[in-house]
Structure formats: structure tokens, C-alpha cells
Scaffold this motif. Structure first.
Motif, short mmCIF file in Angstrom:
data_model
loop_
_atom_site.label_atom_id
_atom_site.label_comp_id
_atom_site.label_asym_id
_atom_site.label_seq_id
_atom_site.Cartn_x
_atom_site.Cartn_y
_atom_site.Cartn_z
N TYR A 83 0.81 -1.17 -0.01
CA TYR A 83 -0.02 -0.20 -0.04
C TYR A 83 1.09 1.32 0.01
O TYR A 83 0.49 2.33 -0.83
CB TYR A 83 -0.68 0.02 1.19
CG TYR A 83 -2.00 -0.94 1.01
CD1 TYR A 83 -3.09 -0.78 0.13
CD2 TYR A 83 -2.27 -2.27 1.84
CE1 TYR A 83 -4.05 -1.90 0.13
CE2 TYR A 83 -3.14 -3.20 1.76
CZ TYR A 83 -3.94 -2.74 0.82
OH TYR A 83 -5.26 -3.74 0.78
N SER A 137 -8.57 -11.30 -5.72
CA SER A 137 -9.15 -10.01 -5.37
C SER A 137 -7.95 -8.86 -5.34
O SER A 137 -8.39 -7.66 -5.46
CB SER A 137 -9.94 -10.15 -3.87
OG SER A 137 -9.05 -10.63 -3.05
N ASN A 185 -15.30 -5.41 -2.58
CA ASN A 185 -15.16 -6.30 -3.75
C ASN A 185 -16.72 -7.07 -3.97
O ASN A 185 -17.43 -7.38 -2.95
CB ASN A 185 -14.52 -7.54 -3.51
CG ASN A 185 -12.71 -6.87 -3.12
OD1 ASN A 185 -12.46 -6.03 -3.80
ND2 ASN A 185 -12.20 -7.45 -2.19
N1 ADE Z 1 -7.24 -6.99 -1.39
C1 ADE Z 1 -8.35 -7.62 -1.67
N2 ADE Z 1 -9.33 -6.86 -2.03
C2 ADE Z 1 -8.82 -5.44 -2.10
C3 ADE Z 1 -9.39 -4.31 -2.57
N3 ADE Z 1 -10.56 -4.25 -2.96
N4 ADE Z 1 -8.72 -3.20 -2.25
C4 ADE Z 1 -7.41 -3.19 -2.09
N5 ADE Z 1 -6.76 -4.36 -1.49
C5 ADE Z 1 -7.46 -5.66 -1.69
#
Ligand code: ADE
Length: 421
Positions: free
Chosen positions: A81, A130, A120
């Protein structure tokens, strides 16, 4: 003083798709920059069925960067991040919102804090890449909010530093991640090979396979393979370069038989590399292998192959059919062998584009129970069924890349509170 606190909130919201590799990425040559040992090629899946939606908000009243994923606050302290936030902030431009009377100069972004909410539209724990959709969405949304002028090629190199395969989710259709040569990773980017309309007959069915076992994470698995698998070295240097060229040709000419041959062979070689790793890694389970047998037996009984299969770092199958008619025949075979548990409803067992059920002539559970064995196994010993071994199926297609959502009600953060709605 308190009355003078500026209370504006600016935000951007976007949606980004997930993707599935047809030529697999497995192995990093640089762990920190996430640089791969070989090129890879993927298809982007329809964001209506599999995507991440992210809102990024900025306000002078925010005290620190914070993020909520599917409604729960998560830590942003991880390197992945931090890499994405740092690289986007470095490239931020001036932003003006006349309606709100807000002007942010590019140098101000270093001091301003962000609130990020992401969601999600598919189960995060189902092993459906994801993080690819998530990091693509995060980078795309940050770049829109901060008026980053870079082309998506450069943005894909930033998304790559969040999660390798996220760079491929920066485009729709068919996408190649070129491994690149530069030490700083600036040429390790995604490029679109063809848009989702180029070959729009393709239907994709994802079988979400029940798995109680905790799998080896991709990062740990890849590291093990790079350190111990001689097959990985051979694959990266000798097999993948020519396979990538053949796959590009198959995509260009919509040659389904070639796409099937290359996709299945590459999935199987990736899992062979996992087995060649010490200690060996097992991502597929008995259900995965039964799905391979079902497809192989069917393909071999016909003049030309009907369906491609591919498996990532988990037991879920991704199946590609050339059109809706063949997808219906595939669904019949899948539901014959993997029916839902007796108390399950068909509507909650087939997600995404449910109209494929009509194509398969299946309206009810009774229709599923009445399915005859597929022609290619008619004369064989009684065919075993495995109710409950597949959690559900998602019927989908190729999709487009990330896009901004501009309606106020699509934002995941309240412009009044600056917190998730
Ligand atoms: N890891 C899994 N889904 C995510 C999302 N929507 N945003 C950031 N990291 C993630």
C-alpha cells in the motif's frame, strides 16, 4: 479557531476488474519491485460480476491515511500500500473544484491525508484474485483524484508494486504484462493486446471449489519455486517466450483451438512447477482434477476442443467456452457431476449471467436432477456425482478496464462525514 477549520471533502470513485492469466506469472526476479521472471497474458473479466469499487477521499480534517475494505478498517502500513501511495503522490498534479471552492496545489498532496473505502462484489476469501482488482482500482482512483497525468502504462507499473497481477487489471480484454529489462522496473508494464469487443463470443465459467485447507500464499509459493524448482527456470527461459508469441497470434486470429491448447498446457505446467518446488505446493484438489478430466474427456470426444481450463494458486477452475451454446453444454456437464446440495436453489448456485442456464435448458432443480450423463460417458461404468464439492459457479465474459463512477450515490464514503457510508 475551531470555527475556521476547513471542512471540505473531495473524492473520486472507480471500479476495476479482476483478471485471469492464460499464460501464468509465477516467479519474481525482484521481490521489492515485483518484477516477474517471464511475460504473462490474461483476460479481464466482466466487472459487473467480478470487480473492486474504491472511493478515495481527501480533506484537511483527516488526521492520517486510513482504509476500510468491505466495511472493516485495515492497516495501510504494509509496503505494498505504501508503495502505491508514495508513487502516486509523487506524480500528483494541481486540482481545482470550482463548485466547492477548493484548490489543491501539487505540493500540498504530501501533507494531505486520505480516507479510502473499497468493496469487492465477490467473496474476497474465494481465491479469485481480489488483490489484482483491488490494487488496480486503488491506483486508478488515486490517480484520478490527484490528477496524475501518466498514461495507464505507467500506472500499471505502479499497480504492479501493489500486487503483480494488478498491472493486468488496468486494461480490458486481452492483456500482456511484459517482464521488462530495466532494473527500476519502469518497463515492466501491462499493454492491451485486444479489447473485450475483439472476441466477444467467449463465455467464462468460474467454478468456486470448496476448500477447507489454507493455501500457500502466492508470494511464499513463488519464492519457494524460484529458489528450488529447475522446471521454473526452464519454463521462464525456454517455454514461455514462444508460448506468448503463439498466444498473441491465437488472440489476433480468434483461433479457439490454439487458445485451448496453450491455456491448458500453461496451467498444467504452472502446477507442475508447484509440484517441482521443494517442499511441493498443491493448489489443485480432487475437485479441480475431476473438472480437468471432465473437460479433457469431452474435448477428446469431439473433432475440435470445446473448452479451455485454467487454475491459479487455488482449487477454483476458470473455464472458457467459445460461445453461449457451448457454454450451455458445459454447464450441463458441470451440473450433472457437481449438482448443488439438496436444499440449495439453482438461482443461488449459478451467479453472474444466469441466462446461460436457459441456454442449457435448465430452469429448476428438477431439470438438473433429470440431466442425462454426457454422451461421451454413456457406455461407461456408473458416473459418480459430487454434490456440494463446488460452492457455486459464476457465469461471465470478457470485460473492460477501470472506469470512474461519477454518480454521488456510487461513492463508498460520505461527503459529509468523510467516513464509509
Ligand atoms: N485486497 C483484496 N481486495 C482488495 C481491495 N478491494 N482493495 C485493496 N486491496 C485488496
Amino acid at each position: 479557531m475551531a470555527g475556521e477549520v476547513q471542512s471540505w471533502v473531495l473524492m473520486a470513485t472507480a471500479r476495476a476488474p479482476t483478471n485471469i492469466a492464460l499464460i501464468k506469472y509465477w516467479g519474481k526476479r525482484d521481490e521489492a519491485l515485483i518484477l516477474p521472471t517471464n511475460d504473462s497474458i490474461s483476460v479481464t473479466l466482466d466487472p459487473d460480476h467480478l470487480s473492486a469499487t474504491t472511493t478515495v477521499a481527501v480533506s484537511p480534517s483527516f488526521k492520517q491515511d486510513r482504509m476500510w475494505l468491505n466495511g472493516k478498517e485495515i492497516s495501510l502500513s504494509g509496503g505494498r500500500y505504501q508503495n502505491c501511495l508514495r508513487e502516486i503522490r509523487k506524480r500528483a498534479g494541481d486540482v481545482e473544484d470550482e463548485k466547492k471552492g477548493v484548490r489543491i496545489k501539487k505540493e500540498d498532496w504530501e501533507k494531505l491525508h486520505l480516507h479510502i473505502a473499497s468493496y469487492n462484489n465477490f467473496p474476497t476469501a474465494a481465491g479469485l484474485a481480489s488483490s489484482a482488482a483491488g490494487f488496480a482500482c486503488l491506483v486508478f482512483t488515486l490517480a484520478k483524484l490527484m490528477n496524475v497525468k501518466e498514461e495507464n502504462g505507467d500506472l500499471s507499473a505502479i499497480a504492479r508494486q501493489g500486487s503483480g497481477s494488478a498491472c493486468r487489471s488496468m486494461y480490458g480484454g486481452f492483456v500482456k504484462w511484459t517482464m521488462g529489462n530495466d532494473a527500476d522496473g519502469s518497463d515492466s508494464i501491462a499493454v492491451q493486446l485486444a479489447s473485450n469487443t475483439h472476441w466477444d463470443d467467449l463465455v467464462i465459467i468460474v467454478a468456486v471449489v470448496s476448500s477447507k485447507q489454507k493455501e500457500t500464499s502466492s508470494t511464499t509459493g513463488m519464492r519457494g519455486s524460484v529458489e528450488t524448482s529447475p522446471l521454473l527456470q526452464y519454463r521462464a527461459k525456454t517455454v514461455v517466450p514462444s508460448r506468448v508469441l503463439q498466444m498473441e497470434e491465437a488472440i489476433k486470429s480468434c483461433d479457439f483451438a490454439s487458445l485451448v491448447g496453450l491455456t491448458c498446457a500453461d496451467s498444467n505446467q504452472f502446477h507442475a512447477v508447484c509440484l517441482d518446488t521443494s517442499p511441493p505446493i498443491f493448489y489443485m484438489n480432487d475437485t479441480s482434477r475431476r473438472i480437468i478430466s471432465l473437460v479433457e474427456r469431452w474435448n477428446r470426444s469431439e473433432v475440435s476442443p470445446q473448452v479451455a481450463y485454467t487454475f491459479d494458486a487455488g482449487p477454483n477452475a476458470v473455464l472458457i467456452a467459445p460461445n453461449r451454446k457451448v457454454a450451455g453444454l458445459l454447464l450441463q456437464r458441470l451440473l450433472f457431476q457437481f449438482p448443488p446440495l439438496p436444499d440449495n436453489e439453482l438461482a443461488s448456485y449459478i451467479l453472474g449471467d444466469k441466462s446461460i442456464l436457459r441456454e442449457a435448458g435448465l430452469q429448476s432443480m428438477k431439470d438438473v436432477e433429470d440431466l442425462p450423463p454426457p454422451a461421451e460417458i454413456k457406455d461407461k461404468a456408473p458416473f459418480q456425482k459430487f454434490p456440494g464439492d463446488v460452492s457455486y459457479f459464476i457465469c461471465t465474459r470478457l470485460g473492460s478496464g477501470p472506469r470512474l463512477l461519477t454518480e454521488e450515490n456510487q461513492a463508498l464514503i460520505s461527503s459529509e462525514t468523510g467516513h464509509p457510508k
